[in-house]
Design an enzyme around this catalytic site. Structure first.
Site, PDB file in Angstrom:
ATOM      1  CE  LYS A 199      -3.822  -2.472   2.127  1.00 47.36           C
ATOM      2  NZ  LYS A 199      -4.525  -2.909   3.337  1.00 47.36           N
ATOM      3  CD  GLN A 225      -3.558  -4.483   6.416  1.00 48.52           C
ATOM      4  OE1 GLN A 225      -3.615  -3.425   5.801  1.00 48.52           O
ATOM      5  NE2 GLN A 225      -3.953  -5.621   5.887  1.00 48.52           N
ATOM      6  CG  ASP A 269     -10.107  -0.367   5.073  1.00 50.12           C
ATOM      7  OD1 ASP A 269      -9.793  -0.865   3.976  1.00 50.12           O
ATOM      8  OD2 ASP A 269      -9.416  -0.460   6.103  1.00 50.12           O
TER       9      ASP A 269
HETATM   10  N1  GUN Z   1      -6.819  -6.870   5.861  1.00 48.82           N
HETATM   11  C1  GUN Z   1      -7.111  -7.612   4.766  1.00 48.82           C
HETATM   12  N2  GUN Z   1      -7.800  -6.871   3.884  1.00 48.82           N
HETATM   13  C2  GUN Z   1      -7.939  -5.634   4.420  1.00 48.82           C
HETATM   14  C3  GUN Z   1      -8.552  -4.436   3.978  1.00 48.82           C
HETATM   15  O1  GUN Z   1      -9.139  -4.336   2.900  1.00 48.82           O
HETATM   16  N3  GUN Z   1      -8.467  -3.384   4.830  1.00 48.82           N
HETATM   17  C4  GUN Z   1      -7.863  -3.465   6.035  1.00 48.82           C
HETATM   18  N4  GUN Z   1      -7.851  -2.396   6.809  1.00 48.82           N
HETATM   19  N5  GUN Z   1      -7.294  -4.572   6.484  1.00 48.82           N
HETATM   20  C5  GUN Z   1      -7.326  -5.648   5.671  1.00 48.82           C
END
Ligand code: GUN
Length: 282
Positions: free
Chosen positions: A54, A98, A121
């Site tokens: 990311k 995350q 998100d």
């Molecule tokens: N962990 C796995 N996929 C995601 C996601 O799309 N967002 C977040 N914040 N954590 C994740």
């Protein structure tokens, strides 16, 4: 005939290039530089990989990026304080914590603390509610990516039977809502579904988002169906989806590979959500 492969990696690259151009144009016009803050608590190996991707993707697209890597021992209050600070930070338009956090962290409280306008998100109940009510919302990244992949096939979604396997808040529930908005007839299956194969065989569009390697076998798929594999099952032999790719690709009309299908789209949509948030509230 073998299924056509839906190339998520190539599609994500096109989206990222378009975002990069838009970010550069915003900057040149003296406008806002979209900023994303990613928070990682603890040292979960998979999460570290995702967070690094990311961060790299943000930088490559010209976004402002801040990454907070906090120790496993970080307390709930300390984490909420950081989120409050990021809510108030003018250079930050998107906040992502995350998932999964360590067990002592109350994830619901964390999500509730993120400002809905910075919730890239799409996990906050305000955004979930807006999505369900058909109002403009920040929509979770993986479901947005899945819809773009389905649309890329050129198949009409209206009136089709879409079967979603998995009911998580991150993927299953929101993608079911998006498919419903696109006029599909949606069936959501889960661990208590009585006869999974009977359901999946009805699917013109099949989305597998469970986290069980090879759960969907060829005999569970309607010939010609669009099959989207959201599974990310890491084993000693590599990364595998929820779909038995070898078998199902002989039956389906379209299929996403793992890796290179849904995964790259999630990051592209995260950048896009951050850009949208910056344009709306920057
Ligand atoms: N962990 C796995 N996929 C995601 C996601 O799309 N967002 C977040 N914040 N954590 C994740």
């Amino acid at each position: 005939m073998a299924a056509q492969i839906i190339d998520g990696k190539a599609m994500a690259a096109r989206i990222r290039a378009r975002i990069k151009e838009e970010v550069a144009a915003l900057k040149q016009a003296g406008g806002v530089v979209p900023g994303l803050a990613v928070v990682l608590v603890g040292d979960d190996a998979a999460s570290q990989i995702y967070v690094r991707s990311k961060e790299r993707a943000c930088k490559a697209a010209g976004l402002h990026s801040e990454v907070y890597r906090l120790p496993e021992s970080t307390g709930q209050a300390q984490l909420l304080q950081l989120i409050q600070r990021l809510n108030d930070a003018p250079q930050i338009h998107g906040i992502l914590v995350q998932s999964p956090p360590p067990a002592h962290i109350d994830e619901d409280a964390v999500i509730r603390t993120i400002s809905p306008d910075k919730d890239v998100d799409g996990f906050h109940v305000v955004n979930v509610g807006r999505l369900c009510a058909g109002q403009p919302a920040l929509v979770s990244c993986t479901p947005r990516g899945i819809m773009a992949l389905i649309r890329s096939t050129g198949r009409d979604i209206t009136g089709k039977v879409a079967v979603v396997v998995g009911r998580s808040n991150i993927v299953g529930k929101p993608v079911a809502q998006l498919l419903l908005q696109a006029n599909a007839t949606v069936i959501v299956c889960h661990s208590r579904t009585a006869n999974l194969a009977e359901m999946t065989r009805q699917a013109d569009i099949l989305v597998a988002a469970v986290g069980k390697k090879g759960l969907i076998s060829a005999d569970m798929v309607k010939p010609g169906a669009v099959v989207i594999d959201v599974g990310m099952n890491r084993t000693q032999d590599g990364l595998f989806g929820d779909v038995d790719y070898e078998g199902v690709s002989q039956v389906a009309g379209f299929i996403t590979p793992v890796p290179g299908g849904v995964g790259p789209m999630t990051i592209a949509m995260l950048l896009d959500n951050t850009l949208q948030a910056a344009k709306a509230h920057g």
